[in-house]
Design a protein around this motif. Structure first.
Motif, PDB file in Angstrom:
ATOM      1  N   ALA A 350     -10.636  34.078  53.629  1.00  0.00           N
ATOM      2  CA  ALA A 350     -10.243  33.886  55.030  1.00  0.00           C
ATOM      3  C   ALA A 350     -11.456  33.759  55.931  1.00  0.00           C
ATOM      4  O   ALA A 350     -11.409  33.091  56.963  1.00  0.00           O
ATOM      5  CB  ALA A 350      -9.357  35.031  55.484  1.00  0.00           C
ATOM      6  N   LYS A 351     -12.556  34.387  55.535  1.00  0.00           N
ATOM      7  CA  LYS A 351     -13.764  34.324  56.359  1.00  0.00           C
ATOM      8  C   LYS A 351     -14.413  32.942  56.323  1.00  0.00           C
ATOM      9  O   LYS A 351     -15.260  32.631  57.147  1.00  0.00           O
ATOM     10  CB  LYS A 351     -14.768  35.389  55.897  1.00  0.00           C
ATOM     11  CG  LYS A 351     -14.380  36.784  56.343  1.00  0.00           C
ATOM     12  CD  LYS A 351     -15.344  37.831  55.841  1.00  0.00           C
ATOM     13  CE  LYS A 351     -14.920  39.219  56.315  1.00  0.00           C
ATOM     14  NZ  LYS A 351     -15.608  40.289  55.552  1.00  0.00           N
ATOM     15  N   GLN A 352     -14.010  32.120  55.349  1.00  0.00           N
ATOM     16  CA  GLN A 352     -14.555  30.762  55.298  1.00  0.00           C
ATOM     17  C   GLN A 352     -13.854  29.839  56.293  1.00  0.00           C
ATOM     18  O   GLN A 352     -14.230  28.694  56.470  1.00  0.00           O
ATOM     19  CB  GLN A 352     -14.376  30.172  53.896  1.00  0.00           C
ATOM     20  CG  GLN A 352     -15.164  30.910  52.828  1.00  0.00           C
ATOM     21  CD  GLN A 352     -14.750  30.463  51.424  1.00  0.00           C
ATOM     22  OE1 GLN A 352     -14.181  29.398  51.246  1.00  0.00           O
ATOM     23  NE2 GLN A 352     -15.042  31.307  50.441  1.00  0.00           N
ATOM     24  N   ILE A 353     -12.775  30.342  56.882  1.00  0.00           N
ATOM     25  CA  ILE A 353     -12.004  29.524  57.817  1.00  0.00           C
ATOM     26  C   ILE A 353     -12.446  29.853  59.242  1.00  0.00           C
ATOM     27  O   ILE A 353     -12.731  31.010  59.548  1.00  0.00           O
ATOM     28  CB  ILE A 353     -10.494  29.823  57.642  1.00  0.00           C
ATOM     29  CG1 ILE A 353     -10.051  29.438  56.223  1.00  0.00           C
ATOM     30  CG2 ILE A 353      -9.662  29.085  58.687  1.00  0.00           C
ATOM     31  CD1 ILE A 353      -8.696  29.993  55.831  1.00  0.00           C
ATOM     32  N   ARG A 354     -12.518  28.824  60.098  1.00  0.00           N
ATOM     33  CA  ARG A 354     -12.838  29.083  61.506  1.00  0.00           C
ATOM     34  C   ARG A 354     -11.554  29.505  62.213  1.00  0.00           C
ATOM     35  O   ARG A 354     -10.609  28.725  62.311  1.00  0.00           O
ATOM     36  CB  ARG A 354     -13.405  27.820  62.161  1.00  0.00           C
ATOM     37  CG  ARG A 354     -13.710  27.976  63.643  1.00  0.00           C
ATOM     38  CD  ARG A 354     -13.942  26.606  64.280  1.00  0.00           C
ATOM     39  NE  ARG A 354     -14.183  26.718  65.721  1.00  0.00           N
ATOM     40  CZ  ARG A 354     -14.048  25.703  66.573  1.00  0.00           C
ATOM     41  NH1 ARG A 354     -13.676  24.519  66.141  1.00  0.00           N
ATOM     42  NH2 ARG A 354     -14.283  25.862  67.863  1.00  0.00           N
ATOM     43  N   SER A 358     -11.332  34.141  67.584  1.00  0.00           N
ATOM     44  CA  SER A 358     -11.953  34.748  66.405  1.00  0.00           C
ATOM     45  C   SER A 358     -11.305  36.072  66.008  1.00  0.00           C
ATOM     46  O   SER A 358     -11.324  36.449  64.844  1.00  0.00           O
ATOM     47  CB  SER A 358     -13.447  34.926  66.645  1.00  0.00           C
ATOM     48  OG  SER A 358     -13.649  35.648  67.830  1.00  0.00           O
ATOM     49  N   PHE A 359     -10.730  36.782  66.984  1.00  0.00           N
ATOM     50  CA  PHE A 359     -10.150  38.084  66.623  1.00  0.00           C
ATOM     51  C   PHE A 359      -8.886  37.948  65.772  1.00  0.00           C
ATOM     52  O   PHE A 359      -8.390  38.917  65.227  1.00  0.00           O
ATOM     53  CB  PHE A 359      -9.885  38.951  67.862  1.00  0.00           C
ATOM     54  CG  PHE A 359      -8.861  38.392  68.822  1.00  0.00           C
ATOM     55  CD1 PHE A 359      -7.506  38.464  68.534  1.00  0.00           C
ATOM     56  CD2 PHE A 359      -9.254  37.806  70.022  1.00  0.00           C
ATOM     57  CE1 PHE A 359      -6.557  37.962  69.422  1.00  0.00           C
ATOM     58  CE2 PHE A 359      -8.320  37.292  70.909  1.00  0.00           C
ATOM     59  CZ  PHE A 359      -6.965  37.374  70.610  1.00  0.00           C
ATOM     60  N   TRP A 489      -7.305  25.149  54.766  1.00  0.00           N
ATOM     61  CA  TRP A 489      -7.756  24.363  55.908  1.00  0.00           C
ATOM     62  C   TRP A 489      -9.116  24.869  56.363  1.00  0.00           C
ATOM     63  O   TRP A 489      -9.520  25.981  56.062  1.00  0.00           O
ATOM     64  CB  TRP A 489      -6.809  24.470  57.112  1.00  0.00           C
ATOM     65  CG  TRP A 489      -5.479  25.107  56.860  1.00  0.00           C
ATOM     66  CD1 TRP A 489      -4.304  24.457  56.566  1.00  0.00           C
ATOM     67  CD2 TRP A 489      -5.155  26.510  56.892  1.00  0.00           C
ATOM     68  NE1 TRP A 489      -3.297  25.378  56.398  1.00  0.00           N
ATOM     69  CE2 TRP A 489      -3.772  26.627  56.607  1.00  0.00           C
ATOM     70  CE3 TRP A 489      -5.885  27.666  57.131  1.00  0.00           C
ATOM     71  CZ2 TRP A 489      -3.115  27.864  56.546  1.00  0.00           C
ATOM     72  CZ3 TRP A 489      -5.240  28.897  57.077  1.00  0.00           C
ATOM     73  CH2 TRP A 489      -3.873  28.984  56.792  1.00  0.00           C
ATOM     74  N   LYS A 490      -9.803  24.039  57.137  1.00  0.00           N
ATOM     75  CA  LYS A 490     -11.109  24.436  57.661  1.00  0.00           C
ATOM     76  C   LYS A 490     -10.952  25.336  58.876  1.00  0.00           C
ATOM     77  O   LYS A 490     -11.809  26.163  59.168  1.00  0.00           O
ATOM     78  CB  LYS A 490     -11.912  23.196  58.049  1.00  0.00           C
ATOM     79  CG  LYS A 490     -12.243  22.341  56.837  1.00  0.00           C
ATOM     80  CD  LYS A 490     -13.006  21.083  57.257  1.00  0.00           C
ATOM     81  CE  LYS A 490     -13.231  20.171  56.056  1.00  0.00           C
ATOM     82  NZ  LYS A 490     -12.624  18.848  56.233  1.00  0.00           N
ATOM     83  N   GLU A 491      -9.857  25.131  59.614  1.00  0.00           N
ATOM     84  CA  GLU A 491      -9.681  25.900  60.837  1.00  0.00           C
ATOM     85  C   GLU A 491      -8.256  26.384  60.972  1.00  0.00           C
ATOM     86  O   GLU A 491      -7.331  25.779  60.429  1.00  0.00           O
ATOM     87  CB  GLU A 491      -9.983  25.024  62.076  1.00  0.00           C
ATOM     88  CG  GLU A 491     -11.357  24.423  62.069  1.00  0.00           C
ATOM     89  CD  GLU A 491     -11.737  23.857  63.429  1.00  0.00           C
ATOM     90  OE1 GLU A 491     -11.161  24.303  64.444  1.00  0.00           O
ATOM     91  OE2 GLU A 491     -12.593  22.966  63.458  1.00  0.00           O
ATOM     92  N   ILE A 492      -8.101  27.444  61.731  1.00  0.00           N
ATOM     93  CA  ILE A 492      -6.754  27.887  62.097  1.00  0.00           C
ATOM     94  C   ILE A 492      -6.774  28.265  63.572  1.00  0.00           C
ATOM     95  O   ILE A 492      -7.711  28.901  64.052  1.00  0.00           O
ATOM     96  CB  ILE A 492      -6.265  29.053  61.219  1.00  0.00           C
ATOM     97  CG1 ILE A 492      -4.863  29.484  61.641  1.00  0.00           C
ATOM     98  CG2 ILE A 492      -7.226  30.230  61.231  1.00  0.00           C
ATOM     99  CD1 ILE A 492      -4.157  30.388  60.640  1.00  0.00           C
ATOM    100  N   LEU A 493      -5.767  27.788  64.285  1.00  0.00           N
ATOM    101  CA  LEU A 493      -5.668  28.024  65.723  1.00  0.00           C
ATOM    102  C   LEU A 493      -4.394  28.809  65.993  1.00  0.00           C
ATOM    103  O   LEU A 493      -3.331  28.442  65.500  1.00  0.00           O
ATOM    104  CB  LEU A 493      -5.623  26.677  66.439  1.00  0.00           C
ATOM    105  CG  LEU A 493      -5.464  26.693  67.958  1.00  0.00           C
ATOM    106  CD1 LEU A 493      -6.713  27.268  68.604  1.00  0.00           C
ATOM    107  CD2 LEU A 493      -5.241  25.277  68.475  1.00  0.00           C
ATOM    108  N   MET A 601     -12.312  21.008  75.016  1.00  0.00           N
ATOM    109  CA  MET A 601     -11.436  20.494  73.965  1.00  0.00           C
ATOM    110  C   MET A 601     -11.959  20.860  72.583  1.00  0.00           C
ATOM    111  O   MET A 601     -11.196  21.171  71.681  1.00  0.00           O
ATOM    112  CB  MET A 601     -11.279  18.981  74.083  1.00  0.00           C
ATOM    113  CG  MET A 601     -10.489  18.498  75.289  1.00  0.00           C
ATOM    114  SD  MET A 601      -8.876  19.272  75.522  1.00  0.00           S
ATOM    115  CE  MET A 601      -7.992  18.720  74.064  1.00  0.00           C
ATOM    116  N   GLU A 602     -13.261  20.812  72.432  1.00  0.00           N
ATOM    117  CA  GLU A 602     -13.848  21.156  71.129  1.00  0.00           C
ATOM    118  C   GLU A 602     -13.565  22.602  70.753  1.00  0.00           C
ATOM    119  O   GLU A 602     -13.446  22.934  69.580  1.00  0.00           O
ATOM    120  CB  GLU A 602     -15.365  20.912  71.134  1.00  0.00           C
ATOM    121  CG  GLU A 602     -15.761  19.438  71.099  1.00  0.00           C
ATOM    122  CD  GLU A 602     -15.352  18.731  69.807  1.00  0.00           C
ATOM    123  OE1 GLU A 602     -15.294  19.391  68.749  1.00  0.00           O
ATOM    124  OE2 GLU A 602     -15.075  17.509  69.857  1.00  0.00           O
ATOM    125  N   SER A 603     -13.479  23.471  71.770  1.00  0.00           N
ATOM    126  CA  SER A 603     -13.198  24.876  71.453  1.00  0.00           C
ATOM    127  C   SER A 603     -11.751  25.241  71.749  1.00  0.00           C
ATOM    128  O   SER A 603     -11.401  26.409  71.805  1.00  0.00           O
ATOM    129  CB  SER A 603     -14.166  25.787  72.204  1.00  0.00           C
ATOM    130  OG  SER A 603     -14.179  25.443  73.568  1.00  0.00           O
TER     131      SER A 603
END
Length: 746
Positions: A350-354, A358-359, A489-493, A601-603
């Motif tokens: 999970a730490k490999q995912i952005r 962040s919390f 996935w690379k990211e999770i929002l 937008m990037e963040s």
RNA sequence: GGGCCCGUAGUCGAGGGGUUAAGACGCCGCUCUUACACAGCGGAGAUCCCAGGUUCGAAUCCUGGCGGGCCCACCA
């Protein structure tokens, strides 16, 4: 007006062919498949709007986006709907067919709602968890995990409603406060407290607190259960409350959830005390109902002098939300996925995912660290993906189905490879989270098209609610990692929930539910979408705000009216228009706004992006710049610079705004430029001097306006003389004289 | 009880070690100025929860309270 524009652009977007160039990077968005309830609520609107903002932004940045939509069709609520409509007499197959039919109807309603929101979903790529093709992939994935040693069967307690004769989920529980009696009962030389004396026969231990001086000497010794003359150990556990009752508790299998925790923790045996009918078993009172057995056993204990005291006691019990009857924990054979043994690895993965914010990862880590046991993946339901295994009743051997999709009612016969007995096809179905925890594999076509998979996996991003990190996110990371060895996935929002305007949860019983359909009667789609962007920080709950959506609507009208003004001033201009200082100021500001909105937008700071856009456009561009251009058109002075600047701001602003308000932005852009928006702004302009001078100048303009207002003058009324509070160059002085109709500046 | 988040004008909320602390809604004035009255212009309104600490300086960082929210657990 808005409605026509909305329909026009939605049909243009929908009819656009979707082709994907696999030689270019393809950003895959793993969107939540909503449960097919038939209607989208505000939380959906929030989440799907975020997804669309990202999809539109990335598309304008030149990326290829793969943006499919799924549907989480199977589940208990649908079964209940069908049951109440058709009764309980349908065969499994008929019942399932009715569920499928009903779900299709719900999906079509929800799809219409999504279309109406202007989401640029690729409708040619949908998945529905109830379809055989989906079942097959889910079953393959479970068999894959079984081959890895991650799927097993074991005895485990389930929540059981004796009234409905069905296993139920935690989510179906309700609390109820009842009057009960707390009995203190003598076990040899220790007195325990209990509200459930009828479970005496299922007692497997007595627990006390390790620091409790009263019982210190008892720990490790055995005591005798009254009436049954069976001995159980006295054990120490920190969860025992010293001050409650006598401070000694009997652990039964199972009186409540805490018993289960203790039984697992101390590896205690299990005595099944109650059967699936809600009657006692393995006792002297077998066949009696729980209530009947309780009064009989209390009478017996009393007469033999085992009851030390009886106190009335208000107690909260768990009841089934549908029938309102008490729920029991019963022991039964269930299927499991081995989650616990991978805990540390899962945290690493999970730490490999952005994670944004962040919390969010703490919800995940915290949950993993507190897992009591593995994931129970079986359910006693009908409308679900069948568990693709055969079970040997004789030797407990398990074998996977050979033919997929597997349905137990149609299954071929299978002989146990170990003992030669005919095996039983499993009739339980999988937890719906098993269905939805392989969405990255589904949309990347892991089981059908390895080339497509290799190009699209890991997916770019998952967007989901923060409250299901411990289920959907965790289960997806776990399953996909076990099967592919990689992060999904690379990211999770993570998005938060929408509360009612009063700050409470929206609920039918409170009558404070706001529905998207109601809002759309009064507000344009683009206002609702802007509301989503404005509605606050990620992964935090925020009350629905009428102020925000009202402002959003007013802003759309402002944008429309300003566009009308700009269009009325359009004229052909040369390639090198003369720019006045105010032109250079607003172009400089435009350039700054582009940078800031791009960063936002990037963040995924949508609130920052939309409010930056709104404030720039309304408070700077409209309130000041537009006013500065009017006299130039009237007097035909430096009109080329004004036309160039008005068009430029409108062009770049519309591109950015189209992420949030695509319908109106595309319409305006079309009216001015005769084509669709197809890129994110590249524009850059720097003139610090113009910026500083004009921002100072704007304050002077405000002063003149204040003066006129406080002297009850109209803003266009002529002023003979104005005393400047600071120095400005001749060009700005000319700007001031003409904009505010001043004869002389001193 | 555990984890996380948050406490900024009447309300909602940006911001975040250093000039006058965004913006919106609401409120009070004035203006129908040819893009817009679903508007424009202006105004009033904040001990930035409390107490300590770090610092030349704290609303902003740290600690502890108090208060709220979400998720989880929960008295046999």
């Amino acid at each position: 007006m808005f409605e026509d524009i909305e329909k026009k652009w939605q049909s243009i977007w929908e009819n656009k062919p979707r082709e994907y160039d696999l030689n270019r990077e393809l950003l895959v968005i793993d969107t939540p498949p909503p449960f097919t309830s038939g209607t989208l609520h505000m939380g959906h609107i929030l989440s799907y709007s975020y997804i669309d903002f990202i999809a539109r932004y990335k598309t304008l940045r030149g990326y290829q986006i793969f943006y499919p939509q799924g549907w989480d069709a199977q589940g208990f609520p649908t079964e209940m709907k069908i049951e109440s409509k058709y009764g309980k007499n349908l065969s499994r197959e008929e019942f399932r067919a009715k569920c499928v039919e009903w779900s299709h109807e719900m999906i079509s309603k929800m799809r219409d709602q999504m279309r109406r929101m202007g989401y640029m979903i690729d409708w040619n790529n949908q998945y529905i968890t109830m379809l055989p093709e989906y079942h097959e992939k889910v079953q393959k994935s479970v068999i894959d995990m079984w081959k890895l040693g991650d799927i097993y069967r074991d005895n485990h307690p389930v929540l059981w409603c004796p009234h409905c004769k069905s296993a139920i989920a935690k989510a179906e529980l309700e609390d109820k406060e009842i009057d009960s009696i707390l009995y203190d009962i003598r076990f040899d030389n220790i007195v325990i407290s209990t509200t459930r004396p009828e479970l005496l026969h299922a007692c497997v231990a007595v627990a006390v607190h390790p620091d409790d001086q009263r019982y210190k000497d008892m720990i490790g010794k055995n005591v005798r259960i009254p009436l049954y003359n069976r001995e159980v150990p006295v054990i120490a556990d920190h969860d025992v409350i010293k001050d409650f009752g006598t401070g000694a508790v009997m652990i039964c299998t199972y009186g409540d959830y805490q018993d289960l925790v203790w039984q697992k923790r101390h590896n205690l045996p299990v005595i099944e005390g109650i059967d699936k009918e809600g009657k006692l078993k393995n006792s002297k009172y077998d066949g009696m109902s729980i209530d009947e057995a309780r009064s009989r056993i209390v009478a017996d204990l009393r007469s033999q002098g085992y009851i030390v005291s009886e106190k009335s006691y208000r107690k909260i019990i768990r009841i089934h939300d549908r029938c309102k009857n008490p729920v029991e924990l019963l022991y039964s054979y269930e299927w499991f996925a081995s989650l616990k043994k991978h805990k540390d690895k899962l945290i690493d993965i999970a730490k490999q995912i952005r994670w944004t914010p962040s919390f969010g990862i703490y919800h995940y880590i915290d949950w993993l660290n507190n897992l009591d046991w593995d994931w129970i993946i079986s359910r006693d339901r009908v409308f679900g993906t069948p568990i693709p295994f055969y079970v040997c009743e004789k030797c407990n051997h398990i074998e996977p189905a050979d033919k997929l999709p597997f349905y137990p009612e149609k299954a071929d016969e299978k002989i146990c490879g170990k003992c030669g007995t005919t095996m039983r096809p499993e009739t339980k179905v999988l937890d719906v989270w098993i269905d939805s925890s392989i969405t990255p594999l589904i949309i990347s076509r892991y089981y059908e098209d390895r080339e497509f998979f290799n190009r699209t996996f890991p997916n770019y991003i998952r967007i989901q609610g923060v409250e299901i990190v411990r289920t959907w996110a965790l289960y997806t990371i776990y399953r996909v990692w076990r099967i592919t060895g990689s992060v999904p996935w690379k990211e999770i929002l993570l998005n938060g929930n929408v509360l009612a305007p009063d700050g409470r949860k929206m609920s039918k019983s409170l009558g404070n539910v706001i529905s998207p359909d109601e809002l759309l009667k009064e507000y344009p789609v683009d206002a609702l979408r802007q509301w989503a962007a404005m509605s606050g920080a990620l992964a935090k709950d925020r009350p629905f705000s009428y102020e925000d959506i009202k402002y959003a609507k007013a802003f759309l009208i402002k944008y429309w009216n300003a566009s009308k003004y700009i269009i009325s001033k359009l004229q052909p201009i040369s390639n090198t228009p003369k720019l006045r200082k105010v032109d250079r100021w607003i172009l400089h500001r435009l350039s700054e706004v582009i940078d800031r909105v791009t960063d936002a937008m990037e963040s995924y700071e949508f609130r920052d992006a939309i409010t930056t856009l709104q404030q720039f456009y309304w408070n700077e561009f409209c309130d000041f710049y537009l006013e500065y251009t009017k006299w130039r058109f009237q007097k035909n002075i430096d009109t080329e610079g004004a036309v160039y600047t008005l068009k430029k701001v409108q062009e770049e602003f519309s591109k950015m705004f189209s992420v949030f308000a695509p319908h109106l932005a595309y319409e305006v852009y079309w009216m001015i430029f005769g084509r669709e928006i197809d890129s994110w702004p590249q524009f850059s302009f720097n003139d610090e001097i113009a910026k500083n001078d004009v921002e100072r100048f704007n304050l002077e303009v405000s002063k003149v306006r204040t003066y006129k207002i406080s002297n009850r003058m109209s803003l266009k009324a002529e002023l003979d003389r104005w005393e400047l509070s600071e120095q400005f160059d001749d060009e700005l002085k000319e700007e001031l004289k003409n904009t505010l109709n001043i004869k002389e500046l001193v």
